[in-house]
Structures are given as C-alpha cells and as structure tokens.
Design a protein around this motif. Structure first.
Motif, PDB file in Angstrom:
ATOM      1  N   PRO A   1       0.798  -1.241   0.000  1.00  0.00           N
ATOM      2  CA  PRO A   1       0.000   0.000   0.000  1.00  0.00           C
ATOM      3  C   PRO A   1       0.824   1.282   0.000  1.00  0.00           C
ATOM      4  O   PRO A   1       0.354   2.325  -0.466  1.00  0.00           O
ATOM      5  CB  PRO A   1      -0.824  -0.118   1.291  1.00  0.00           C
ATOM      6  CG  PRO A   1      -0.881  -1.577   1.594  1.00  0.00           C
ATOM      7  CD  PRO A   1       0.396  -2.155   1.083  1.00  0.00           C
ATOM      8  N   THR A   2       2.061   1.240   0.501  1.00  0.00           N
ATOM      9  CA  THR A   2       2.879   2.455   0.554  1.00  0.00           C
ATOM     10  C   THR A   2       3.707   2.676  -0.703  1.00  0.00           C
ATOM     11  O   THR A   2       4.424   3.670  -0.805  1.00  0.00           O
ATOM     12  CB  THR A   2       3.827   2.413   1.773  1.00  0.00           C
ATOM     13  OG1 THR A   2       4.718   1.284   1.623  1.00  0.00           O
ATOM     14  CG2 THR A   2       3.054   2.277   3.073  1.00  0.00           C
ATOM     15  N   ALA A   3       3.642   1.763  -1.670  1.00  0.00           N
ATOM     16  CA  ALA A   3       4.396   1.929  -2.917  1.00  0.00           C
ATOM     17  C   ALA A   3       3.721   2.983  -3.788  1.00  0.00           C
ATOM     18  O   ALA A   3       2.488   3.068  -3.847  1.00  0.00           O
ATOM     19  CB  ALA A   3       4.485   0.604  -3.660  1.00  0.00           C
ATOM     20  N   ALA A   4       4.547   3.776  -4.460  1.00  0.00           N
ATOM     21  CA  ALA A   4       4.037   4.803  -5.373  1.00  0.00           C
ATOM     22  C   ALA A   4       4.247   4.328  -6.806  1.00  0.00           C
ATOM     23  O   ALA A   4       5.387   4.263  -7.279  1.00  0.00           O
ATOM     24  CB  ALA A   4       4.758   6.128  -5.133  1.00  0.00           C
ATOM     25  N   VAL A   5       3.159   3.999  -7.486  1.00  0.00           N
ATOM     26  CA  VAL A   5       3.239   3.416  -8.822  1.00  0.00           C
ATOM     27  C   VAL A   5       2.539   4.335  -9.816  1.00  0.00           C
ATOM     28  O   VAL A   5       1.368   4.673  -9.644  1.00  0.00           O
ATOM     29  CB  VAL A   5       2.594   2.011  -8.851  1.00  0.00           C
ATOM     30  CG1 VAL A   5       2.696   1.413 -10.244  1.00  0.00           C
ATOM     31  CG2 VAL A   5       3.258   1.095  -7.825  1.00  0.00           C
TER      32      VAL A   5
END
Length: 411
Positions: A281-285
């Motif tokens: 959830p904290t990944a920026a894609v």
C-alpha cells in the motif's frame, strides 16, 4: 492442543541465496509480500488447535526480535524465537528445546523446515497422523522425477499402511521418486528416539570418533532413517504445490505460486496489472506502468512512468525510473534503476514438459567456470544509471554501475 516448530537454521547457511541474504536473513526474505516463514505461520494459524509456534535457529535474538513482535500482534497465538547457542543441525535444536515443545502436553507438534514453500495441507497431515496410533512421525511426501529425486530425502512406503520401510537422505543411486517435503507431524514420544541419537553422538564425540559438536543431530539421518521399517514412520503423499527456496531463482518461482494461492488478498492498483501481482500500500506506482504477471513490490517502492515489470520481486524503498524494464530479477532494498535501463535474467523454473519436475537449483558456475544463466540480482543500494543493460548478472550491495554487463558477478 497442538504446537508447531519451524526450523530456520542460521546465518552460516543459505550461502546460495547470497547476495540477498547479506542484508535480510533468508527466513525473512519477502515472497509474495510476506516474509518467507510468515507463510508457515499463517498456515499453522489457520488451525484453531495450534496454540503455539516455536521458531528455532541460530540467528541472534536481536535479528529476529522485530519480526516476532510483529507476528504476535498479527496472530492470536503464542509465537516465540528460541536461539541455539551453536548450530546444532536439523534435529539438535529441536532436541535442545524439547522441554519448551513438550510444555503444556500437546497432543502432537508440526515440524516445518523454514526453507520450503507450499500450499501446506496441515489439517490433512494431522488427520492422517491421528488415524495411525503407532505413528511417531508422519511426513509429507511428494512425487519428483527419477533424475531429481536423488537430491532429496527418498522413501519407500508400504502400499496399504503407508508406513515408510526405507528412507535415505540424498542417496547416491535411485531409491524412489517419492521425496520428503520437510513437513512433519510428530508425537511427543519421538524425543525418546532422539535421546538415543543424542547419546550415540555423545559417545562418538567423547571417544574421539565424533566430527561435530556432541549436541549436533541430523533429523533426517539420525532420526528418520533409523525409524524407517519400525512401523512408526509414515508418509502422506500430497499433490499440493511444493518447492524449496535454495537460490534466488527459486524465490521467483515460489513468488509466482504464493501470489496465485493468495490472489484474493491483493488490492487493486491504478496502473495496468497482469495478474497475479502484489503491491504494498505504501508503494508509489505511476498509472502508465505495466506490472505483471507474478510481481511483488515492497513498501516504499517508487515505480515511474512507462515502467514494465514481470516475474520479479522489488524490495522495499527501491526506485525504478521512467521506462525502465525489469524481468526475471530481484531488485534489492533502496536500489535504483535509471531511465530506459533494462534489467533481465533467465528463469530457472522446473521443466514444464516433465511431470513432477522440481527446481534444479544449479550451482553458480558450470563445469567450464562460466556463470550459469539465472535471474538477475541487484543487491541492496545498487545504482544502475540510465540506458544501461544488465543481463543474467549478480550485483553485490552498494555498487554504482558504469557500463553494461552480461553473465557477470559484479563484486
């Protein structure tokens, strides 16, 4: 009441998993978004009869401490780490901590090797064990090819009772295609068998014939082999998916299967997804990225525009800049892949044309001294500049590359 014991070895093991194990202990390496042995814990937690999990190994308590704390918060059961004072083998640690296993008088306990991945059929294994009152140990077995079976523990079963009549660990010649999966149910009485093995080791050591620590016991050779033929060792053959994690390539293979098993748990992403994919959830894609199939992306990862990722694991806080390509690779923690760079490896999956084929886990180098084709690995903190090609290579941590590489280990 049941218990479970997970054997994880120590930092002196898992050398074939380097450089991934240089900064993350192999039992905690994330596969499909969860540390390797959390899959074991989750399988045990699904059994309401299982009230306690003991993790035994020679990693320092400080190394495992945060993980144990996190697991105790997540699962409503007792989870403890027991540190061996010295490496004691696959059976020595279990015997050393036998009082902790026996505390509370459980009906039996599961014993799981920490480097196996599987769709664990623990309830079926427990029921199989209960149906055989003579059983001290019931092991999970699976079919392998005739050529590969010799690299595992091989067993011969009595057809009707399923009792193991013969067991050899990594035999020199063909014994059977039924192999040991490293997953067991054990009755508490097995410790009396282990006491005999422990005494033999003591006698050998102090008579000058012993080669290792007097507390060292091999579960497979000192316990299972002598039990074979005594009508106390049984095997349940399973058709569930199973594999070992010995090399980085086998982690990619395991990642694919765990993603498939748990696909209903994974959230959607604004980018183009080709299932199965796990994104923290904290990944920026970026919405223009294309990810999948069989990709796991860790916490804090940044994925730029036009990035393409498939059959790979991207670890925490890595950065993949615009239009980079990652295939059949592991990108280490805090590694950086520049714009328009290509990171690509060679899959080392089992042969799909051979029924029951397992991972080969080839050595790093072939007989000519050349690097065997395998997945590409970027160690922690590696920087790959823009427009760089990296094929079938292994990069140790904190290297800053300045050119293209193919079939190399960058030290």
């Amino acid at each position: 009441m049941l218990k479970a014991v997970i054997l994880i070895g120590g930092p002196q093991k898992g050398t074939r998993f380097r450089p991934l194990s240089l900064d993350t202990p192999k039992p905690l390496f994330p596969i499909a978004g969860l540390p390797l042995i959390q899959h074991h814990i989750a399988a045990c937690a699904n059994l309401e009869e299982c009230k306690e999990i003991l993790i035994i190994g020679s990693y320092s308590a400080s190394t495992m401490g945060q993980f144990i704390t996190d697991m105790q918060k997540e699962y409503t059961m007792i989870i403890r780490y027991l540190q061996e004072f010295t490496p004691l083998g696959t059976g020595g640690g279990l015997y050393h901590f036998r009082d902790q296993v026996r505390a509370g008088n459980p009906a039996a306990f599961f014993l799981l090797n920490g480097d196996v991945c599987a769709d664990f059929p623990l309830r079926e294994l427990w029921k199989f064990h209960e149906e055989r009152p003579n059983a001290l140990v019931t092991m999970m077995g699976t079919e392998a090819t005739r050529q590969q079976a010799i690299f595992y523990g091989c067993m011969v079963r009595e057809a009707s009772t399923k009792a193991v009549t013969h067991y050899v660990e990594k035999p020199n010649s063909y014994v059977s295609t039924l192999i040991n999966c490293g997953v067991y149910v054990c009755s508490l009485q097995v410790f009396s068998i282990m006491a005999d093995a422990f005494q033999r080791k003591q006698d050998e050591f102090y008579s000058g014939n012993g080669q290792v620590s007097p507390g060292y016991i091999s579960w497979e050779q000192d316990v299972l082999s002598p039990l074979a033929g005594s009508n106390k060792l049984f095997a349940m053959q399973s058709t569930n998916w199973w594999s070992q994690v010995k090399t980085a390539g086998s982690a990619i293979y395991a990642n694919r299967h765990y993603l498939e098993l748990h696909r209903n748990k994974y959230s959607k992403s604004p980018c183009t997804i080709i299932p199965d994919v796990y994104i923290h959830p904290t990944a920026a894609v970026d919405s223009t990225a294309v990810i999948g199939p069989n990709v796991s992306i860790g916490a804090g990862v940044t994925v730029g525009g036009g990035v393409r990722i498939k059959e790979s694991i991207v670890l925490n806080n890595a950065t993949l800049h615009d239009h980079s390509l990652v295939m059949y690779a592991v990108v280490g923690q805090e590694a950086t892949v520049g714009e328009w760079s290509r990171i690509e490896g060679t899959p080392s999956d089992p042969d799909p044309n051979k029924p029951f084929a397992k991972m080969d886990n080839q050595p790093l180098f072939n007989s000519d001294g050349r690097l065997n084709p395998s997945i590409t690995i970027l160690g922690a903190g590696v920087v790959v500049p823009g427009e760089t090609i990296l094929l079938n290579s292994i990069v140790l941590p904190h290297k800053h590359l300045n050119r293209n590489y193919k079939h190399e280990i960058i030290l």
